[in-house]
Design a protein around this motif. Structure first.
Motif, short mmCIF file in Angstrom:
data_model
loop_
_atom_site.label_atom_id
_atom_site.label_comp_id
_atom_site.label_asym_id
_atom_site.label_seq_id
_atom_site.Cartn_x
_atom_site.Cartn_y
_atom_site.Cartn_z
N THR A 25 37.47 44.03 44.51
CA THR A 25 38.42 45.14 44.62
C THR A 25 39.49 45.04 43.55
N PHE A 26 39.95 43.83 43.29
CA PHE A 26 40.99 43.61 42.28
C PHE A 26 40.49 43.98 40.88
N THR A 27 39.21 43.77 40.61
CA THR A 27 38.64 44.02 39.28
C THR A 27 37.91 45.35 39.19
N ALA A 28 38.14 46.23 40.16
CA ALA A 28 37.39 47.50 40.19
C ALA A 28 37.58 48.32 38.92
N ASP A 29 38.74 48.23 38.27
CA ASP A 29 39.00 48.99 37.04
C ASP A 29 38.68 48.19 35.78
N ALA A 82 40.73 33.82 33.73
CA ALA A 82 41.99 34.56 33.64
C ALA A 82 42.08 35.62 34.74
N ARG A 83 40.96 36.29 35.04
CA ARG A 83 40.97 37.32 36.07
C ARG A 83 41.17 36.70 37.46
N VAL A 84 40.56 35.54 37.69
CA VAL A 84 40.75 34.86 38.97
C VAL A 84 42.21 34.46 39.14
N ALA A 125 44.84 35.84 37.79
CA ALA A 125 45.65 37.04 38.00
C ALA A 125 45.49 37.58 39.42
N SER A 126 44.34 37.36 40.03
CA SER A 126 44.10 37.89 41.37
C SER A 126 44.83 37.11 42.45
N GLY A 127 45.24 35.88 42.14
CA GLY A 127 45.91 35.04 43.13
C GLY A 127 44.96 34.36 44.10
N LEU A 128 43.68 34.52 43.91
CA LEU A 128 42.70 33.89 44.78
C LEU A 128 42.52 32.42 44.41
N PRO A 129 42.03 31.59 45.32
CA PRO A 129 41.76 30.19 44.98
C PRO A 129 40.72 30.12 43.88
N PRO A 130 40.81 29.11 43.01
CA PRO A 130 39.96 29.06 41.82
C PRO A 130 38.50 28.73 42.13
N VAL A 131 37.63 29.41 41.42
CA VAL A 131 36.20 29.08 41.39
C VAL A 131 35.74 29.22 39.94
N ARG A 132 34.62 28.58 39.62
CA ARG A 132 34.03 28.73 38.30
C ARG A 132 33.15 29.98 38.28
N LEU A 133 32.90 30.49 37.08
CA LEU A 133 31.98 31.63 36.96
C LEU A 133 30.62 31.26 37.53
N HIS A 134 30.17 30.03 37.29
CA HIS A 134 28.87 29.60 37.79
C HIS A 134 28.85 29.56 39.32
N ASP A 135 30.02 29.41 39.94
CA ASP A 135 30.07 29.38 41.41
C ASP A 135 29.71 30.73 42.02
N LEU A 136 29.84 31.82 41.26
CA LEU A 136 29.40 33.12 41.77
C LEU A 136 27.89 33.11 42.00
N ARG A 137 27.19 32.36 41.19
CA ARG A 137 25.74 32.23 41.34
C ARG A 137 25.42 31.51 42.66
N HIS A 138 26.14 30.45 42.92
CA HIS A 138 25.99 29.75 44.20
C HIS A 138 26.33 30.69 45.36
N GLY A 139 27.42 31.46 45.20
CA GLY A 139 27.83 32.38 46.24
C GLY A 139 26.78 33.44 46.52
N ALA A 140 26.11 33.92 45.48
CA ALA A 140 25.07 34.93 45.67
C ALA A 140 23.93 34.37 46.52
N ALA A 141 23.56 33.11 46.28
CA ALA A 141 22.52 32.49 47.09
C ALA A 141 22.97 32.33 48.53
N THR A 142 24.21 31.92 48.72
CA THR A 142 24.73 31.73 50.07
C THR A 142 24.80 33.05 50.83
N LEU A 143 25.25 34.11 50.15
CA LEU A 143 25.31 35.42 50.80
C LEU A 143 23.92 35.90 51.19
N ALA A 144 22.94 35.67 50.31
CA ALA A 144 21.57 36.10 50.62
C ALA A 144 21.04 35.36 51.84
N LEU A 145 21.34 34.07 51.93
CA LEU A 145 20.88 33.30 53.09
C LEU A 145 21.61 33.71 54.36
#
Length: 397
Positions: A200-204, A316-318, A320-340
């Protein structure tokens, strides 16, 4: 080395004593440092070929082995081997003769490497040490094939096994600890709510479709950077991975996936198709406004994107969002977790990620989210409660 008087590069090497001709060889006139280094390695390899095998040093052999790599391994792999040779092998083992190299020499090298900090200030990881040893083993195996060695001393070394950190989701307690003193898991992942807040933060953001694909479909950063419109079928709802962007000596280049499993077709949900259609329409309008023809076989993300730049931009976007830090590669892990979490079978997740090993997918890219864990605990407790209710009631005494 550079030659200030002539504006070119030259090399100078000390050849083995029993090599015909002068002991020291110097040649210049090269336009770049890489050309000079290539010529130097060729000179060494040529000299070593005619040297008494018992006098060949580890450095001479490693240079000769490097010369054999082009065409046999990927460019990025050859670059990694070269880094290991230049920064670890030759400084610590180069002066030993090939036949005189012993396991104790290699153990001393690893002990020294383990005590040195990396650029981040942390010690060299066990995984990196294992990769360094693997490079040495491969180089010495070639010496065995050429009957210069009987035993590979690198095989006799015992090293600590790398510890695989299981990703930890950013629970409320971990977020509170991070905000208090910066404490964070070694490998972390966002919860679905946190991921939704980031999207939502990066929608634009012009790269919003890229963040979406990384988060839901688990593409690697190099695959995202290499994506072209011809790789997408927005009618059938599929995305085919044909290439990725790799780096050699800081320069990006287009390459094919490392494994057969890396060549894959990924199913796209309707929302993802809509996100990509809107991105395509915006891109077409941008080209029309600039009075340039839009290329249907052009890149999905028109700005030249390097994988390393993408990592920095994501960080930099993370922040700015104020969210706890994750690596870009962690989105890949997250995609697998969400699918499961959505009850997708593990084989489908493996295919989506492009992994060769089913076990690797299960061990590396799956983490039980707190909601799943609580549901499993409640379901387990309910089994006992149901059993208790079926028992006949007895009065005490």
């Amino acid at each position: 080395m550079s030659d200030p008087a002539h504006g070119s590069w030259y090399f100078s090497v000390q050849l083995p004593r029993d090599t015909p001709g002068p002991a020291r060889f110097r040649k210049g006139g090269f336009r770049t440092a890489r050309q000079a280094a290539t010529a130097r390695d060729h000179a060494l390899a040529t000299a070593v070929a005619g040297t008494n095998p018992r006098r060949i040093t580890v450095e001479q052999w490693l240079r000769r082995w490097q010369q054999s790599l082009p065409g046999r391994v990927r460019r990025s792999t050859a670059a990694t081997y070269g880094h290991h040779v230049d920064y670890y092998r030759i400084p610590y083992l180069g002066n030993h003769t090939l036949t005189g190299l012993r396991p104790a020499h290699i153990e001393t090298m690893f002990t020294t490497i383990g005590a040195l900090p990396t650029r981040s200030g942390r010690p060299v990881s066990a995984a990196t040490v294992q990769r360094i040893r693997a490079t040495l083993r491969r180089a010495l195996n070639m010496a065995i094939r050429e009957q210069l060695l009987l035993v590979n001393p690198a095989r006799l070394i015992l090293l600590p096994r790398p510890h695989r950190h299981r990703p930890q989701p950013w629970s409320a307690a971990r977020v509170a600890a991070w905000r208090h003193d910066g404490q964070r898991p070694t490998v972390s992942g966002w919860t679905p709510d946190q991921l939704a807040r980031f999207l939502t933060f990066t929608a634009d953001d012009p790269l919003y479709p890229l963040w979406w694909l990384a988060s839901l479909r688990g593409l690697r950063r190099g695959e995202l950077c290499a994506l072209r419109w011809t790789d997408l079928d927005l009618i059938e709802g599929t995305l085919t991975v044909n290439h990725h962007i790799a780096h050699v000596h800081g320069r990006p280049y287009l390459d094919s996936p490392k494994t057969a499993a890396g060549h894959r077709t990924i199913a796209l949900d309707r929302t993802t198709v809509t996100v990509l259609r809107q991105h395509q329409q915006h891109q077409q309008q941008f080209f029309s406004d600039a009075r340039k023809p839009w290329q249907p076989d052009g890149p999905v993300f028109t700005r030249p994107i390097r994988p390393d730049w993408l990592t920095h931009h994501f960080t930099a976007r993370v922040t700015a969002s104020g969210l706890p830090p994750v690596r870009l590669h962690d989105l890949r892990h997250g995609a697998a977790t969400l699918a499961l979490t959505a009850h997708t079978d593990l084989k489908t997740v493996q295919d989506m990620l492009g992994h060769t090993s089913y076990a690797f997918t299960a061990d590396t890219y799956t983490t039980v989210l707190p909601e799943q864990a609580r549901q499993a605990a409640e379901t387990t407790a309910q089994i006992i409660l149901n059993a208790q209710h079926k028992l006949p009631r007895t009065k005490p005494g």
